[in-house]
Design an enzyme around this catalytic site. Sequence first.
Site, PDB file in Angstrom:
ATOM      1  N   CYS A  86       0.473  -1.420  -0.169  1.00  9.75           N
ATOM      2  CA  CYS A  86      -0.072   0.224  -0.067  1.00  9.75           C
ATOM      3  C   CYS A  86       0.571   1.226  -0.142  1.00  9.75           C
ATOM      4  O   CYS A  86       2.181   1.128  -0.220  1.00  9.75           O
ATOM      5  CB  CYS A  86      -0.547  -0.183   1.000  1.00  9.75           C
ATOM      6  SG  CYS A  86      -0.053   0.208   2.841  1.00  9.75           S
ATOM      7  N   ASN A 126       1.943   1.393   4.327  1.00  3.10           N
ATOM      8  CA  ASN A 126       2.506  -0.018   5.139  1.00  3.10           C
ATOM      9  C   ASN A 126       2.774   0.186   6.669  1.00  3.10           C
ATOM     10  O   ASN A 126       3.080  -0.340   7.230  1.00  3.10           O
ATOM     11  CB  ASN A 126       4.046  -0.054   4.694  1.00  3.10           C
ATOM     12  CG  ASN A 126       4.546  -1.543   5.242  1.00  3.10           C
ATOM     13  OD1 ASN A 126       5.980  -1.742   5.640  1.00  3.10           O
ATOM     14  ND2 ASN A 126       3.317  -2.863   5.339  1.00  3.10           N
ATOM     15  N   CYS A 135      -1.492   0.862   7.295  1.00  2.00           N
ATOM     16  CA  CYS A 135      -3.332  -0.058   8.000  1.00  2.00           C
ATOM     17  C   CYS A 135      -3.194  -1.130   6.259  1.00  2.00           C
ATOM     18  O   CYS A 135      -3.585  -2.129   7.142  1.00  2.00           O
ATOM     19  CB  CYS A 135      -3.184   1.574   7.273  1.00  2.00           C
ATOM     20  SG  CYS A 135      -2.744   3.133   8.400  1.00  2.00           S
ATOM     21  N   SER A 140      -1.905  -2.713   4.216  1.00  4.18           N
ATOM     22  CA  SER A 140      -1.030  -4.080   3.511  1.00  4.18           C
ATOM     23  C   SER A 140      -0.500  -4.936   4.554  1.00  4.18           C
ATOM     24  O   SER A 140      -0.188  -6.565   4.660  1.00  4.18           O
ATOM     25  CB  SER A 140      -0.085  -3.914   2.814  1.00  4.18           C
ATOM     26  OG  SER A 140       1.108  -2.596   3.457  1.00  4.18           O
TER      27      SER A 140
HETATM   28  P1  4NP Z   1      -1.562   2.651   3.726  1.00  2.00           P
HETATM   29  O1  4NP Z   1      -2.376   3.999   4.691  1.00  2.00           O
HETATM   30  O2  4NP Z   1      -0.796   2.899   2.542  1.00  2.00           O
HETATM   31  O3  4NP Z   1      -3.357   1.690   4.740  1.00  2.00           O
HETATM   32  O4  4NP Z   1      -0.603   2.132   4.916  1.00  2.00           O
HETATM   33  C1  4NP Z   1      -1.545   5.129   4.373  1.00  2.00           C
HETATM   34  C2  4NP Z   1      -1.033   5.746   5.634  1.00  2.00           C
HETATM   35  C3  4NP Z   1      -0.154   6.769   5.976  1.00  2.00           C
HETATM   36  C4  4NP Z   1      -0.798   7.635   4.851  1.00  2.00           C
HETATM   37  C5  4NP Z   1      -1.871   7.567   3.742  1.00  2.00           C
HETATM   38  C6  4NP Z   1      -1.858   6.216   4.254  1.00  2.00           C
HETATM   39  N1  4NP Z   1       0.047   8.803   5.022  1.00  2.00           N
HETATM   40  O5  4NP Z   1      -0.703   9.787   3.823  1.00  2.00           O
HETATM   41  O6  4NP Z   1       0.580   9.365   6.277  1.00  2.00           O
END
Ligand code: 4NP
Length: 159
Positions: free
Chosen positions: A7, A10, A12, A14
């Site tokens: 994702c 990494n 949330c 994945s």
């Molecule tokens: P993930 O979710 O891609 O499912 O891990 C996110 C985690 C952090 C961020 C965006 C999406 N962020 O912008 O920090």
Amino acid sequence: MKVLFVCLGNICRSPLAEGIFDHLVEQHGLSHKIQSDSAGTGAYHIGNLPDERTRTVAANHGVKIDHRARQLSKNDFDEFDYIIAMDLSNKTNIRNVARGNKAYLDKIVLMRDYDNDRPDLEVPDPYYDGIEKFEEVYKILLKSNEGFLKWLLNKHKEL
Ligand code: 4NP
């Protein structure tokens, strides 16, 4: 057989996908044959534990998560047989890391291609939402991973 879930951060989607997949693989008694890991295309959260909401939802469903965030690298395309993107934006970022290598590009798939109900949708990014969105993501990932494992076992009869 090695599968990598990817994702953006990494923290949330994945790591949750990895935990759910490992759980299913264990239930099939195939842990010695099928391994998984997860990574992010972004570098913001390297070394961090999964988001607290991810850990809560996983624990509520008896899914073990033991992961520290890391960034996808070109070497992953040599190590893993399948690279599974959570959404189309992830897929584009993963393709950029593959740098036009045909063998690498052929390893990239989309998680919800294996969701028999809604293969047209993506796994939504829950980061800016509440715990209910993480629960929704859990259900999507469970369904998609059941579909993916079934497809994998059908394609690779040696497993
Ligand atoms: P993930 O979710 O891609 O499912 O891990 C996110 C985690 C952090 C961020 C965006 C999406 N962020 O912008 O920090």
